[in-house]
Design a protein around this motif. Sequence first.
Motif, mmCIF file in Angstrom:
data_model
loop_
_atom_site.group_PDB
_atom_site.id
_atom_site.type_symbol
_atom_site.label_atom_id
_atom_site.label_comp_id
_atom_site.label_asym_id
_atom_site.label_seq_id
_atom_site.Cartn_x
_atom_site.Cartn_y
_atom_site.Cartn_z
ATOM 1 N N VAL A 88 86.660 0.048 -4.349
ATOM 2 C CA VAL A 88 87.372 -0.920 -3.530
ATOM 3 C C VAL A 88 86.456 -1.355 -2.377
ATOM 4 O O VAL A 88 85.742 -0.543 -1.798
ATOM 5 N N GLY A 89 86.472 -2.646 -2.077
ATOM 6 C CA GLY A 89 85.641 -3.188 -1.012
ATOM 7 C C GLY A 89 84.361 -3.827 -1.513
ATOM 8 O O GLY A 89 83.690 -4.545 -0.768
ATOM 9 N N THR A 90 84.008 -3.588 -2.784
ATOM 10 C CA THR A 90 82.793 -4.175 -3.352
ATOM 11 C C THR A 90 82.996 -5.669 -3.561
ATOM 12 O O THR A 90 83.970 -6.089 -4.181
ATOM 13 N N GLU A 91 82.071 -6.462 -3.032
ATOM 14 C CA GLU A 91 82.118 -7.913 -3.209
ATOM 15 C C GLU A 91 81.111 -8.303 -4.282
ATOM 16 O O GLU A 91 79.944 -7.885 -4.231
ATOM 17 N N VAL A 127 78.203 -7.361 -12.663
ATOM 18 C CA VAL A 127 78.815 -6.200 -13.310
ATOM 19 C C VAL A 127 79.738 -5.468 -12.331
ATOM 20 O O VAL A 127 79.317 -5.088 -11.249
ATOM 21 N N PHE A 128 81.009 -5.285 -12.744
ATOM 22 C CA PHE A 128 81.951 -4.547 -11.904
ATOM 23 C C PHE A 128 82.237 -3.149 -12.435
ATOM 24 O O PHE A 128 82.952 -2.375 -11.817
ATOM 25 N N SER A 149 84.165 -14.876 -8.713
ATOM 26 C CA SER A 149 83.679 -14.188 -7.513
ATOM 27 C C SER A 149 84.853 -13.626 -6.724
ATOM 28 O O SER A 149 85.913 -14.251 -6.646
ATOM 29 N N GLY A 150 84.642 -12.436 -6.141
ATOM 30 C CA GLY A 150 85.705 -11.862 -5.329
ATOM 31 C C GLY A 150 85.369 -10.469 -4.843
ATOM 32 O O GLY A 150 84.286 -9.941 -5.098
ATOM 33 N N ILE A 153 90.756 -3.726 -12.535
ATOM 34 C CA ILE A 153 90.628 -3.964 -11.090
ATOM 35 C C ILE A 153 91.545 -5.104 -10.664
ATOM 36 O O ILE A 153 91.926 -5.942 -11.477
ATOM 37 N N ARG A 154 91.863 -5.094 -9.367
ATOM 38 C CA ARG A 154 92.508 -6.231 -8.711
ATOM 39 C C ARG A 154 91.503 -6.756 -7.701
ATOM 40 O O ARG A 154 90.829 -5.962 -7.036
ATOM 41 N N ILE A 155 91.421 -8.076 -7.623
ATOM 42 C CA ILE A 155 90.439 -8.685 -6.727
ATOM 43 C C ILE A 155 91.079 -9.728 -5.812
ATOM 44 O O ILE A 155 92.087 -10.342 -6.172
#
Length: 127
Positions: free
Chosen positions: A48-51, A57-58, A75-76, A103-105
Amino acid sequence: MEFPSELRYTKEHEWLRLEADGKEATVGITDFAQRELGDIVYVELQPVGTELAKDEVFGTVEAVKTVSELFMPVSGTIIAVNEALQDHPELVNQSPYGEGWMIRIAVKDPSEVETLLTAEEYAAMVG
């Protein structure tokens, strides 16, 4: 295979469900992708917090025979990760559009959603 019409899709087999406000979205992998991968044994996601920018790659999904990277559909910033996948990665196989979300973005640019495939376009692509 199912491809819910309210979702948008990437050519790399991720899906995105945009919330009504257009500012947040949920991301996972498609029914097609989980079938191609086979039994998923491990999911690793950015915290969480990664932009991230579109196409970065997430995370990764590890199946019995392969490891596959996961790519941001838009992007998010990651605002939530599905903690249940740590102990139960099989949820991705069992419910790719439900309990197997990843994930939720917070969506940076909602116009990027328009670059994603519709359900019909994705279904045609995977044949």
